[in-house]
Design a protein around this motif. Structure first.
Motif, PDB file in Angstrom:
ATOM      1  N   GLY A  23      31.223  -2.970  43.927  1.00  0.00           N
ATOM      2  CA  GLY A  23      32.047  -1.744  44.370  1.00  0.00           C
ATOM      3  C   GLY A  23      32.844  -1.852  45.798  1.00  0.00           C
ATOM      4  N   ASN A  43      29.768  -8.207  54.783  1.00  0.00           N
ATOM      5  CA  ASN A  43      28.716  -8.686  53.840  1.00  0.00           C
ATOM      6  C   ASN A  43      27.782  -9.577  54.385  1.00  0.00           C
ATOM      7  OD1 ASN A  43      28.475  -8.262  50.630  1.00  0.00           O
ATOM      8  ND2 ASN A  43      28.261 -10.567  50.782  1.00  0.00           N
ATOM      9  N   ASP A  44      26.515  -9.658  53.717  1.00  0.00           N
ATOM     10  CA  ASP A  44      25.585 -10.225  54.596  1.00  0.00           C
ATOM     11  C   ASP A  44      25.524 -11.688  54.185  1.00  0.00           C
ATOM     12  OD1 ASP A  44      24.724  -9.623  51.996  1.00  0.00           O
ATOM     13  OD2 ASP A  44      22.491  -9.060  52.586  1.00  0.00           O
ATOM     14  N   VAL A  85      24.397  -5.803  57.999  1.00  0.00           N
ATOM     15  CA  VAL A  85      24.331  -4.198  58.582  1.00  0.00           C
ATOM     16  C   VAL A  85      22.777  -3.850  58.695  1.00  0.00           C
ATOM     17  CG1 VAL A  85      25.136  -1.894  58.316  1.00  0.00           C
ATOM     18  CG2 VAL A  85      26.719  -4.013  58.074  1.00  0.00           C
ATOM     19  N   ASP A 297      25.301   0.757  43.399  1.00  0.00           N
ATOM     20  CA  ASP A 297      23.605   0.675  43.117  1.00  0.00           C
ATOM     21  C   ASP A 297      22.946   1.437  44.350  1.00  0.00           C
ATOM     22  OD1 ASP A 297      24.079  -0.672  40.968  1.00  0.00           O
ATOM     23  OD2 ASP A 297      23.363  -2.579  41.584  1.00  0.00           O
ATOM     24  N   THR A 306      25.516   0.408  37.307  1.00  0.00           N
ATOM     25  CA  THR A 306      26.278  -0.777  36.721  1.00  0.00           C
ATOM     26  C   THR A 306      27.670  -1.287  37.514  1.00  0.00           C
ATOM     27  OG1 THR A 306      27.905   0.501  35.389  1.00  0.00           O
ATOM     28  CG2 THR A 306      25.644   0.101  34.361  1.00  0.00           C
ATOM     29  N   GLY A 307      28.008  -2.318  37.429  1.00  0.00           N
ATOM     30  CA  GLY A 307      29.364  -2.684  37.924  1.00  0.00           C
ATOM     31  C   GLY A 307      30.330  -1.768  37.712  1.00  0.00           C
ATOM     32  N   VAL A 308      30.488  -1.470  36.434  1.00  0.00           N
ATOM     33  CA  VAL A 308      31.565  -0.760  35.936  1.00  0.00           C
ATOM     34  C   VAL A 308      31.480   0.739  36.863  1.00  0.00           C
ATOM     35  CG1 VAL A 308      32.547   0.752  34.264  1.00  0.00           C
ATOM     36  CG2 VAL A 308      31.957  -1.542  33.696  1.00  0.00           C
TER      37      VAL A 308
HETATM   38  C1  LIG Z   1      21.039  -8.900  34.551  1.00  0.00           C
HETATM   39  C2  LIG Z   1      22.004  -8.091  34.854  1.00  0.00           C
HETATM   40  C3  LIG Z   1      22.919  -7.813  34.115  1.00  0.00           C
HETATM   41  C4  LIG Z   1      24.084  -6.862  34.275  1.00  0.00           C
HETATM   42  N1  LIG Z   1      24.988  -6.587  33.473  1.00  0.00           N
HETATM   43  C5  LIG Z   1      25.948  -5.746  33.665  1.00  0.00           C
HETATM   44  C6  LIG Z   1      27.035  -5.612  32.865  1.00  0.00           C
HETATM   45  O1  LIG Z   1      27.111  -6.109  31.820  1.00  0.00           O
HETATM   46  N2  LIG Z   1      28.075  -4.596  33.307  1.00  0.00           N
HETATM   47  C7  LIG Z   1      27.821  -3.921  34.328  1.00  0.00           C
HETATM   48  O2  LIG Z   1      29.000  -3.032  34.456  1.00  0.00           O
HETATM   49  N3  LIG Z   1      27.021  -4.317  35.185  1.00  0.00           N
HETATM   50  C8  LIG Z   1      26.011  -5.091  34.944  1.00  0.00           C
HETATM   51  N4  LIG Z   1      25.081  -5.233  35.802  1.00  0.00           N
HETATM   52  C9  LIG Z   1      24.839  -4.444  36.999  1.00  0.00           C
HETATM   53  C10 LIG Z   1      25.896  -4.758  38.194  1.00  0.00           C
HETATM   54  O3  LIG Z   1      25.808  -6.295  38.549  1.00  0.00           O
HETATM   55  C11 LIG Z   1      25.673  -3.877  39.589  1.00  0.00           C
HETATM   56  O4  LIG Z   1      25.450  -2.725  38.997  1.00  0.00           O
HETATM   57  C12 LIG Z   1      26.613  -3.993  40.382  1.00  0.00           C
HETATM   58  O5  LIG Z   1      26.768  -5.309  40.918  1.00  0.00           O
HETATM   59  C13 LIG Z   1      26.669  -3.158  41.720  1.00  0.00           C
HETATM   60  O6  LIG Z   1      27.490  -3.136  42.523  1.00  0.00           O
HETATM   61  P1  LIG Z   1      27.202  -2.864  43.965  1.00  0.00           P
HETATM   62  O7  LIG Z   1      28.521  -2.930  44.684  1.00  0.00           O
HETATM   63  O8  LIG Z   1      26.709  -1.359  44.101  1.00  0.00           O
HETATM   64  O9  LIG Z   1      26.176  -3.821  44.567  1.00  0.00           O
HETATM   65  P2  LIG Z   1      26.344  -5.238  44.428  1.00  0.00           P
HETATM   66  O10 LIG Z   1      27.283  -5.779  43.495  1.00  0.00           O
HETATM   67  O11 LIG Z   1      24.740  -5.680  44.445  1.00  0.00           O
HETATM   68  O12 LIG Z   1      26.794  -5.894  45.927  1.00  0.00           O
HETATM   69  C14 LIG Z   1      26.120  -5.478  47.258  1.00  0.00           C
HETATM   70  C15 LIG Z   1      26.712  -6.456  48.354  1.00  0.00           C
HETATM   71  O13 LIG Z   1      26.089  -5.887  49.606  1.00  0.00           O
HETATM   72  C16 LIG Z   1      25.736  -7.000  50.251  1.00  0.00           C
HETATM   73  N5  LIG Z   1      24.839  -6.392  51.063  1.00  0.00           N
HETATM   74  C17 LIG Z   1      23.422  -6.161  50.852  1.00  0.00           C
HETATM   75  N6  LIG Z   1      22.984  -5.680  52.160  1.00  0.00           N
HETATM   76  C18 LIG Z   1      23.687  -5.978  52.874  1.00  0.00           C
HETATM   77  C19 LIG Z   1      23.571  -5.515  54.353  1.00  0.00           C
HETATM   78  N7  LIG Z   1      22.577  -4.982  54.949  1.00  0.00           N
HETATM   79  N8  LIG Z   1      24.776  -5.826  55.144  1.00  0.00           N
HETATM   80  C20 LIG Z   1      25.877  -6.186  54.522  1.00  0.00           C
HETATM   81  N9  LIG Z   1      25.982  -6.493  53.195  1.00  0.00           N
HETATM   82  C21 LIG Z   1      24.978  -6.337  52.458  1.00  0.00           C
HETATM   83  C22 LIG Z   1      25.205  -8.031  49.114  1.00  0.00           C
HETATM   84  O14 LIG Z   1      25.200  -9.225  49.523  1.00  0.00           O
HETATM   85  C23 LIG Z   1      26.137  -7.808  48.214  1.00  0.00           C
HETATM   86  O15 LIG Z   1      27.439  -8.661  48.243  1.00  0.00           O
HETATM   87  C24 LIG Z   1      23.941  -6.117  35.825  1.00  0.00           C
HETATM   88  C25 LIG Z   1      23.048  -6.504  36.480  1.00  0.00           C
HETATM   89  C26 LIG Z   1      22.111  -7.367  36.156  1.00  0.00           C
HETATM   90  C27 LIG Z   1      20.895  -7.528  37.162  1.00  0.00           C
END
Ligand SMILES: Cc1cc2nc3c(=O)[nH]c(=O)nc-3n(C[C@H](O)[C@H](O)[C@H](O)COP(=O)(O)OP(=O)(O)OC[C@H]3O[C@@H](n4cnc5c(N)ncnc54)[C@H](O)[C@@H]3O)c2cc1C
Length: 405
Positions: A23, A43-44, A85, A297, A306-308
């Motif tokens: 996201g 990012n951490d 953070v 998330d 999900t990533g989407v």
């Molecule tokens: C096995 C598996 C399969 C999946 N398959 C799919 C799929 O097919 N399609 C789909 O859409 N989704 C899928 N997902 C889900 C998807 O990967 C996540 O929902 C998505 O990555 C969420 O995005 P986000 O940006 O919220 O968090 P994340 O991608 O987890 O990113 C969070 C970021 O914040 C950083 N961070 C954390 N804490 C801190 C801090 N204190 N300070 C600074 N930075 C920090 C982390 O290092 C990370 O880079 C799957 C997940 C898993 C585990």
């Protein structure tokens, strides 16, 4: 505004984004090409992880798409900080980091994902150290790979402890890919696979269950319903459920308990007991703050992790910052691999339950294509946005329900 005001360059809004995952990174690169914003992304770690690859590691030993350096994924006018953070103080518009930085903002967007709690279930930390899992770290996914590659006979249990886990179809993909891998090794006949879930049926959404349950049955996977993992006893090789059930195993993987991100938010009542950031389901606004959003998330706005979803929420926040009245539609689009080069998708939105999309080879190819284009999508939203608009329109749940009633 006076003529003098018109002569002055407009002050750029300083947007600070916490977390460069699915996201946060999309949002940073989307805003970086807009006038009127300066973007800081924190990012951490120096890496961006593609989490779906954990499944490919665990069941295929393939980590080819796992991670890339963030520095190569951000647009050049994004100010990238590698730091953790610790606190986001919404009252004082300040972000505090582990290294001691204090960063002010005009707009803050929280996108730090979630955290995994292996200790929430008694015995699960020991279980993970032996059998790994495919929802936490690459190391744990490699542990699972070693188990799947050495198991010769006995009972393999995959159990869901947290219904709010990332990627709803992922435990089913895990069971089906385990089936595929064990068949390829010629030991499937000697290994019993059980999928234990807290729901009254295999898949929580009744409509998609009509697609998935017959596939699981056809592949000889046992389904244990009403089984919410409570304790794991590694020494005696059994797990119990909150509902009073018991399952024995020779190897087991528990989809672990998910908690909110380890970032303190002030005021503190803006996080739930489980640590997720309270944000509006339609707009991602945190509480009553006009200048603070939570996406992906980390946020309670996200009904399906999900990533989407994180991507689409980033787009809504981008549009809202541009003054448009965009809102989330709850659209899901989870590619679901069922093994043997077949796949389907879980597609729904706030107004439509999951479509009964039958498995096809083309959906497997689409899942692979998504993985291959992922890195470019992150870096070049300006190119991909119109393509996704067409894709989401053509595959809207409304249209698909008419095709697959
Ligand atoms: C096995 C598996 C399969 C999946 N398959 C799919 C799929 O097919 N399609 C789909 O859409 N989704 C899928 N997902 C889900 C998807 O990967 C996540 O929902 C998505 O990555 C969420 O995005 P986000 O940006 O919220 O968090 P994340 O991608 O987890 O990113 C969070 C970021 O914040 C950083 N961070 C954390 N804490 C801190 C801090 N204190 N300070 C600074 N930075 C920090 C982390 O290092 C990370 O880079 C799957 C997940 C898993 C585990």
């Amino acid at each position: 505004m006076s003529w003098w005001g018109l002569m002055q360059p407009q002050k750029r809004q300083k947007v600070v984004i916490v977390g460069g995952g699915a996201g946060g990174l999309i949002l940073a690169n989307s805003l970086a090409r807009r006038e009127g914003f300066s973007v800081t992304l924190i990012n951490d770690t120096p890496y961006h992880y593609y989490l779906p690859q954990l499944l490919q590691i665990a069941f295929r030993g393939d980590d080819s798409q796992l991670k890339r350096e963030l520095v190569g994924l951000v647009k050049k006018n994004v100010d990238l900080l590698i730091d953790s953070v610790e606190t986001v103080d919404l009252n004082n518009r300040t972000v505090l980091t582990r290294s001691g930085r204090s960063i002010n903002y005009d707009i803050v967007v929280l996108a730090p994902g979630l955290s995994i709690d292996h200790t929430a279930i008694k015995g699960n930390d020991k279980l993970v150290s032996l059998y790994g899992d495919f929802h936490s770290t690459p190391d744990n996914a490699w542990r699972t790979f070693n188990v799947i590659n050495s198991l010769k006979k006995g009972k393999l249990v995959i159990a869901v402890a947290d219904p709010g886990h990332r990627c709803p179809p992922s435990p089913y993909e895990g069971a089906l890919l385990a089936d595929e891998a064990l068949r390829a090794r010629g030991v499937r006949g000697q290994v019993e696979i059980t999928l234990a879930v807290p729901y009254p049926r295999a898949y929580p959404a009744e409509t998609f269950n009509e697609v998935l349950e017959p596939i699981l049955k056809e592949r000889g996977i046992n389904i244990e319903t009403f089984f919410t993992v409570d304790t794991v006893d590694v020494d005696n090789r059994k797990m119990t459920s909150l509902e009073g059930g018991e399952l024995s195993f020779d190897a087991a993987i528990v989809v672990p308990i998910h908690r909110g991100p380890k970032v303190k938010v002030v005021p503190e009542d803006l996080k739930t007991e489980d640590g997720f950031v309270k944000a509006d389901k339609l707009t991602n606004r945190i509480g009553d703050f006009d200048d603070a959003f939570a996406i992906g998330d980390s946020s309670t706005s996200t009904t399906v992790r999900t990533g989407v979803t994180a991507h689409l929420e980033a787009k809504v926040v981008e549009k809202r910052l541009l003054g448009l009245s965009a809102q989330n539609t709850g659209r899901t689009n989870c590619p679901t691999e069922i093994g043997f080069e077949m796949g389907t998708f879980v597609i729904s939105d706030f107004n439509h339950p999951s479509v009964k999309l039958p498995p096809k080879g083309v959906f497997f190819i689409m899942k692979r294509l998504f993985a291959d284009t992922y890195w470019d999508v992150l870096k070049h939203p300006e190119f991909w946005d119109p393509i996704f608009d067409v894709y989401f329109e053509a595959t809207s749940p409304e249209k698909l329900w008419k095709m697959f009633p």
